[in-house]
Every structure is written in structure tokens, then in C-alpha cells.
Motif scaffolding. Structure first.
Motif, PDB file in Angstrom:
ATOM      1  N   THR A 104       0.830  -1.203   0.000  1.00 44.13           N
ATOM      2  CA  THR A 104       0.000   0.000   0.000  1.00 44.13           C
ATOM      3  C   THR A 104       0.866   1.254   0.000  1.00 44.13           C
ATOM      4  N   VAL A 105       1.924   1.256   0.795  1.00 43.99           N
ATOM      5  CA  VAL A 105       2.823   2.418   0.834  1.00 43.99           C
ATOM      6  C   VAL A 105       3.504   2.609  -0.521  1.00 43.99           C
ATOM      7  N   LEU A 106       3.959   1.524  -1.133  1.00 44.09           N
ATOM      8  CA  LEU A 106       4.595   1.628  -2.450  1.00 44.09           C
ATOM      9  C   LEU A 106       3.629   2.175  -3.493  1.00 44.09           C
ATOM     10  N   ALA A 107       2.386   1.675  -3.481  1.00 39.94           N
ATOM     11  CA  ALA A 107       1.391   2.173  -4.438  1.00 39.94           C
ATOM     12  C   ALA A 107       1.171   3.667  -4.254  1.00 39.94           C
ATOM     13  N   TRP A 108       1.156   4.132  -3.023  1.00 45.24           N
ATOM     14  CA  TRP A 108       0.994   5.559  -2.750  1.00 45.24           C
ATOM     15  C   TRP A 108       2.160   6.368  -3.328  1.00 45.24           C
ATOM     16  N   ARG A 109       3.383   5.884  -3.109  1.00 43.49           N
ATOM     17  CA  ARG A 109       4.551   6.624  -3.607  1.00 43.49           C
ATOM     18  C   ARG A 109       4.587   6.633  -5.145  1.00 43.49           C
ATOM     19  N   ALA A 129      -4.618   5.937  -2.520  1.00 42.92           N
ATOM     20  CA  ALA A 129      -4.062   4.797  -1.781  1.00 42.92           C
ATOM     21  C   ALA A 129      -4.965   4.347  -0.636  1.00 42.92           C
ATOM     22  N   ALA A 130      -5.834   5.205  -0.141  1.00 42.50           N
ATOM     23  CA  ALA A 130      -6.656   4.865   1.020  1.00 42.50           C
ATOM     24  C   ALA A 130      -7.478   3.586   0.829  1.00 42.50           C
ATOM     25  N   PRO A 131      -8.120   3.356  -0.340  1.00 42.71           N
ATOM     26  CA  PRO A 131      -8.883   2.107  -0.495  1.00 42.71           C
ATOM     27  C   PRO A 131      -8.043   0.839  -0.372  1.00 42.71           C
ATOM     28  N   LEU A 132      -6.730   0.957  -0.580  1.00 45.26           N
ATOM     29  CA  LEU A 132      -5.890  -0.235  -0.500  1.00 45.26           C
ATOM     30  C   LEU A 132      -5.724  -0.735   0.925  1.00 45.26           C
ATOM     31  N   LEU A 400      -4.898  -1.194 -10.166  1.00 46.88           N
ATOM     32  CA  LEU A 400      -6.042  -0.397 -10.592  1.00 46.88           C
ATOM     33  C   LEU A 400      -5.959   1.013 -10.015  1.00 46.88           C
ATOM     34  N   ALA A 401      -5.549   1.128  -8.756  1.00 42.87           N
ATOM     35  CA  ALA A 401      -5.404   2.448  -8.144  1.00 42.87           C
ATOM     36  C   ALA A 401      -4.377   3.285  -8.906  1.00 42.87           C
ATOM     37  N   VAL A 433     -13.310   2.817  -0.636  1.00 42.77           N
ATOM     38  CA  VAL A 433     -13.162   2.501   0.779  1.00 42.77           C
ATOM     39  C   VAL A 433     -14.444   1.858   1.312  1.00 42.77           C
ATOM     40  N   ALA A 434     -15.598   2.462   1.001  1.00 49.16           N
ATOM     41  CA  ALA A 434     -16.867   1.941   1.511  1.00 49.16           C
ATOM     42  C   ALA A 434     -17.205   0.590   0.878  1.00 49.16           C
ATOM     43  N   CYS A 435     -17.209   0.542  -0.450  1.00 48.15           N
ATOM     44  CA  CYS A 435     -17.592  -0.701  -1.132  1.00 48.15           C
ATOM     45  C   CYS A 435     -16.528  -1.780  -0.954  1.00 48.15           C
ATOM     46  N   GLY A 436     -15.254  -1.370  -0.927  1.00 54.44           N
ATOM     47  CA  GLY A 436     -14.188  -2.336  -0.711  1.00 54.44           C
ATOM     48  C   GLY A 436     -14.244  -2.946   0.675  1.00 54.44           C
TER      49      GLY A 436
END
Length: 583
Positions: A104-109, A129-132, A400-401, A433-436
Motif C-alpha cells: 500500500t505504501v509503495l502504491a501511494w509513492r 491509496a486509502a482504499p488499498l 487499478l489504483a 473505501v466503503a464498497c471495498g
């Protein structure tokens, strides 16, 4: 650590804000993974990975000593955990939590790099990145998985490639080596990813005249040569290619029409229509313009001055996400909710491809950052070779993000001062975030196993601490383990059908039969061949599991296999979930 504004109030500086965001994303993702493992264990998949890793840890060589249709690194990593830390399942839970959080951190960066130059990029990257934290690596599938590991190393490689773009040299060489790693976690994802990286580097080298890409290509060549040499002197390159390419493609590779079926979703037509209409209203023509104007409104006269039109365009662009969010209230069934959520995949894949082409036309230049969406699209479509859209997305939500970040970069780059991209990022974040969260908590992707209502049952064996599932399967497995410890000599060969439980991981016994999981995709032997192997390997015990956690029998010929094998054995004990036979 703090900067003071003109008004005298303190604010967190960029470096500290980055560390806080990274820690929050990592901790939230890891917490979801630990929570998943605390209440649901999928014995079928755990048995395949952990028992295979256990036999490797004991010295058996995959591809040479026993068939293995998957690439080796997931199993080697789990085997290393067993060798270094002993047989305890909670060690593997820690590995999954750490890998998921880091992913998740890598995807954000990476998202921040893709959004470079767009107003509000830091906050948009965080929203993307939050939904991850609920859909990231290992959040949906709570067991060691080659898909999840492969996605993580794709993220590592993309991050390294983007970091190396301005520098080259040793950093570029290392990035090229890292691009080879995903191939040896999951071949159908890693090979398209590596091919796309090589094509991008060649384009940059020839068309973009970027000589630094030669370092990336050298790293790819060195990485592949090193891996093939290691295979040659251990398992044998021929054995590896036979099981992971020829045999695996025969059993799992779908046809192109079946692959293209993901784009025949009936929802895709109206969603694409909304996106196209919305893009026109907010001035998409400015994004694809060849002119170097900075303001989309200049390139599409009158659009920038008509705020109602832009508001309508924003609502059209957000409509697919708003409908996905509304599905939580429209539908009561978890399956229908998940279908609506997963319908976003073909939409975003198609839009990301168009946006990536549009950005290339706008920029009139080639960089690895601009080519990154095409590399990600190749990896995603490679993943769909396993189980198409509905089954393959569980471990690749970070990709996907990142594709959505590329879409926002297309919009934000065309209108650097606008609020369109931040608004879409917020809608994307809230929706996923909600649906995930509902998707993960409902365990809809795990519907192929039984997850009954009732208390979570845990094993009493120290090797299985951290493994838990509702239903009778853990107590029944414990009974089998106690029976084996008391009545089956440690050196006696055993065949377990269908191989749903991590028996060898829990007991430390050395498997003497080449196949541990009787599934059509992993078992190359007919019932008659399996019976002949059982005689040849002097298998003394046959254990047939009656009470499966799986909802359906995993193999069409399991009944024939049981009948063929049991003809040479006699029933000696009947446990709560198992029949025990002896030759």
C-alpha cells in the motif's frame, strides 16, 4: 520538525507528513490482514502453498523431484520462513501483514510520481491509496498467494524504474534486475509485465534517444541470465519450462474470446457513455490538444467559463462511482454488490488506455513515467489469464489504483489549477473505501469455501497458532493430527485426498507422493497413474477427507481416484471428518 506560518500556527512539514501517511497506510492495511487471518482460514489454498514450502524446506527440489505448475519464489519465500523461524503459521501471517502494508505504501509513492506536476498531488495520492487499506495485497485473500506476491514485486519494480529514470547507472541496472523478479512469482503476470518494460525501454532508447535505458536493459538481461543459470544448476531449465509454461498453459490458459469477455459487461456501455460525455463537457479536447496551452479553457473556447457545464461533466464522470456507492443501499445480496464493484475494472482499464494515449499526444515526448500506464495495463491483463476479471482481481487492486492515478494525471495535467482531478480522487476514494470494506468483510471472493455463521474455531497445535475458521474443520483437522502422531509411523508414506489440509506443514513429515493437491490444474496424473505411483512409492496409508471446507469437489475425477486407490487399501478407522485406510 515544524514550520511556522505567517499567522503563527505550526504545521507539519512535508517530510514528517510523508512519514505519518506511510505509517498510517501500512498500519491500517496490516491490521485488516491480521483481522482476516484471525477469523477465516482457507485450508485448500493454505495446504497447497504451505505443504509445498514445507517439502522444499526439507530439501526436495520442485520441478525435478515433484511437479509444480507455478513459479517458485512464493514457495521459496515461505520455505525460507520455515527454515529460519520454524513451523508456525503466525510467522506467515506476519509476512503477509508486512508485505500488504508495504504494498500500500509503495502504491501511494508511485501514485505521487504519476501525479507529478498536478495541483494537490500529495492529497490525491493519499486518497487513491486509502482504499488499498481494505482492498490491498493480502486483504481479500488471507493466505500466502503467488498473485499477491507478484503484485507486490511489480510495485517494487515500477517504483525502482521510476526512481531510476533521471539517474540511470547502477540504479537503472538494479531496476532492470528487479523487473525480472515478478516473472518468478507468477508467470502469467510477470511475463507480460517484463515484456512491456523491455518494449518501453527500447522505445525510449531508440525513439526518445534516452541512452540511460540501456542500463535498464542490461539489468533485465543480467537478471534473466542469472535466474536461468540458477534453474539450470538446481531444478533444471527443461523441467521448469515444462511444468510452468507448457503444462500450466494446457491446464489454465483461456482463449482470447474468453479473455475479451470482461469487456462485454452490460454495465460498461452506459459507464463509458457517461465518461465520454463528462470528458467533453469539462474540456477533454484540451487534454488531447497538441498545443502547449496551459489552460484547458483556452483550448476549448467557452467551456472554462461555463461552470454549470463543468459541474454536469463532473457528475457524469463520477456517475459510475456514485452508482457503485449506491449499490450498497440498492442491493442486499453481497454477490450483487461485488458485481457492481468489479464492473469498475473494465471501465477504468479502457479509460486508462485512452488517457495514456491522450497524454502522449499532449506531451509530444516519451518518458518512462508517461509509458508506465501501458506497463501496468500489460500486467493487469496478464493476471486476467488465470480466472478472467471476476476471479483474478483479488491481489492486484493496487494496479487499478495506479491506473486511476494516471487518469487523474491526464485530467489534472490539462487543467493544473482546476478542482476536477481532486474531486474525482475524493469520489474514487470514498467509493472504494466503503464498497471495498463491504467486499472484503463479506468474504464474497472466498465464496468457494464454506464460511458458516458461528464461533471461530482455532487449532490446539502450536504449529497452527494463528489459523482459525468457523465451522468444524479445525477441530477435525486436530483430531487427524493426533491420530497420525499416535498411529502412523513417521516414515510411512501417506496420500491425502483431496489434500485440503496443510498436513505436512503441521506434522513436519516428508511427503513421499509427488502430488499433494488433487486439483486438475496441479495434478498431472490420471487415477490409474496415481495408483501405480502409490505402489511404486510404497504408500502405506490413504486418508480421504469426507467433510470438505470447499463447497464443491475440486476435481471431476476425484471419485474415480478414490475408488482406484481405495481398492488396494482397507478401512481401518473413521474419524469425524476423515476415513483412514491402510494398504
Amino acid at each position: 520538525m515544524h514550520a511556522v506560518t505567517a499567522g503563527g500556527d505550526a504545521r507539519i512539514d512535508w517530510k514528517q507528513r510523508d512519514w505519518l501517511a506511510a505509517a498510517g497506510l501500512f498500519a491500517a492495511t496490516a491490521a485488516v490482514i491480521v483481522w482476516q487471518n484471525a477469523h477465516v482460514a482457507v485450508l485448500w489454498d493454505l495446504a497447497y502453498v504451505l505443504d509445498t514450502a514445507a517439502r522444499i524446506a526439507l530439501g526436495q527440489m520442485p520441478y525435478r523431484d515433484f511437479p509444480l505448475v507455478h513459479a517458485p519464489l512464493t514457495f521459496l519465500v515461505q520455505a525460507a520462513i520455515i527454515r529460519l523461524m520454524g513451523r508456525a503459521y503466525w510467522h506467515h501471517v506476519v509476512y503477509m501483514a508486512a508485505t500488504g502494508g508495504a504494498g500500500t505504501v509503495l502504491a501511494w509513492r508511485i501514485a505521487l510520481r504519476l501525479l507529478e506536476g498536478v495541483r494537490g498531488a500529495w492529497w490525491m495520492g493519499l486518497m487513491i491509496a486509502a482504499p488499498l487499506t481494505v482492498l490491498g495485497i493480502y486483504c481479500v485473500f488471507p493466505f500466502p498467494s503467488y498473485d499477491c506476491d507478484c503484485c507486490f514485486w511489480i510495485l517494487v519494480a515500477v517504483w525502482a524504474l521510476l526512481r531510476a529514470e533521471p539517474a540511470g547507472g547502477l540504479r537503472g541496472f538494479a531496476a532492470g534486475v528487479l523487473a525480472c523478479v515478478p516473472v518468478f512469482f507468477k508467470q502469467n503476470m510477470g511475463l507480460p509485465f517484463l515484456a512491456a518494460v523491455v518494449v518501453a525501454a527500447v522505445l525510449l532508447l531508440i525513439v526518445g534517444r534516452n541512452r540511460l535505458q540501456a542500463h535498464n536493459l542490461a539489468g533485465v538481461g543480467a537478471g534473466m541470465c542469472g535466474a536461468l543459470l540458477a534453474l539450470h544448476f538446481t531444478a533444471g531449465t527443461g523441467n521448469y519450462l515444462h511444468w510452468t509454461i507448457r503444462f500450466a498453459s494446457q491446464r489454465r490458459l483461456p482463449g482470447l474470446p474468453l479473455m475479451a469477455g470482461v469487456y462485454r459487461d452490460p454495465n460498461l456501455l452506459w459507464m463509458l457513455g457517461c465518461v465520454a460525455a463528462g470528458a467533453l463537457l469539462v474540456g477533454w479536447a484540451g487534454v488531447v490538444s497538441h498545443a502547449g496551452a496551459k489552460d484547458a479553457a483556452r483550448r476549448v473556447p467557452g467551456v472554462g467559463r461555463r461552470m454549470p457545464a463543468k459541474a454536469a461533466g463532473f457528475l457524469l464522470l463520477a456517475a459510475p462511482f456514485l452508482w457503485t456507492l449506491a449499490s450498497l443501499f440498492v442491493y442486499d445480496d453481497a454477490d450483487e454488490r461485488s458485481d457492481v464493484l468489479l464492473a469498475l475494472w473494465p471501465l477504468l482499464l479502457a479509460v486508462a488506455a485512452v488517457a495514456a494515449v491522450a497524454v502522449l499526444l499532449r506531451e509530444r515526448r516519451l518518458t518512462l513515467r508517461l509509458l508506465a500506464p501501458f506497463i501496468l495495463l500489460a500486467a493487469v491483463h496478464g493476471a486476467l489469464l488465470s480466472q478472467q476479471l471476476w476471479g483474478s482481481t483479488y491481489g492486484i487492486w493496487p494496479l487499478l489504483a495506479l491506473l486511476f492515478a494516471a487518469i487523474l494525471a491526464a485530467f489534472g495535467g490539462g487543467e493544473p489549477r482546476g478542482l476536477l482531478a481532486p474531486g474525482l480522487a475524493a469520489v474514487f476514494s470514498v467509493t472504494l473505501v466503503a464498497c471495498g470494506a463491504f467486499y472484503t468483510a463479506s468474504e464474497e471472493r472466498l465464496s468457494y469455501v464454506q464460511i458458516p455463521d458461528g464461533p471461530v474455531m482455532r487449532s490446539g497445535f502450536p504449529e497452527l497458532v494463528g489459523m482459525a475458521a468457523p465451522g468444524p474443520w479445525m477441530p477435525e483437522f486436530d483430531e487427524l493430527l493426533r491420530y497420525a502422531a499416535e498411529k502412523i509411523p513417521p516414515r510411512d508414506g501417506i496420500v491425502l485426498i483431496p489434500g485440503e489440509d496443510p498436513f505436512y506443514f503441521a506434522t513436519g513429515r516428508s511427503p513421499q507422493f509427488p502430488v499433494l493437491l488433487f486439483d486438475p490444474t496441479t495434478n498431472p496424473y490420471s487415477p490409474e497413474q496415481a495408483a501405480a505411483l502409490a505402489r511404486e512409492r510404497e504408500i502405506h496409508w490413504l486418508i480421504i477427507k469426507r467433510d470438505l471446507q470447499l463447497r464443491a469437489d475440486p476435481a471431476p475425477d476425484t471419485a474415480v481416484l478414490r475408488q482406484t486407490l481405495s481398492a488396494e487399501f482397507r478401512l481401518v478407522d473413521r474419524l469425524r471428518g476423515y476415513d483412514v485406510y491402510r494398504r
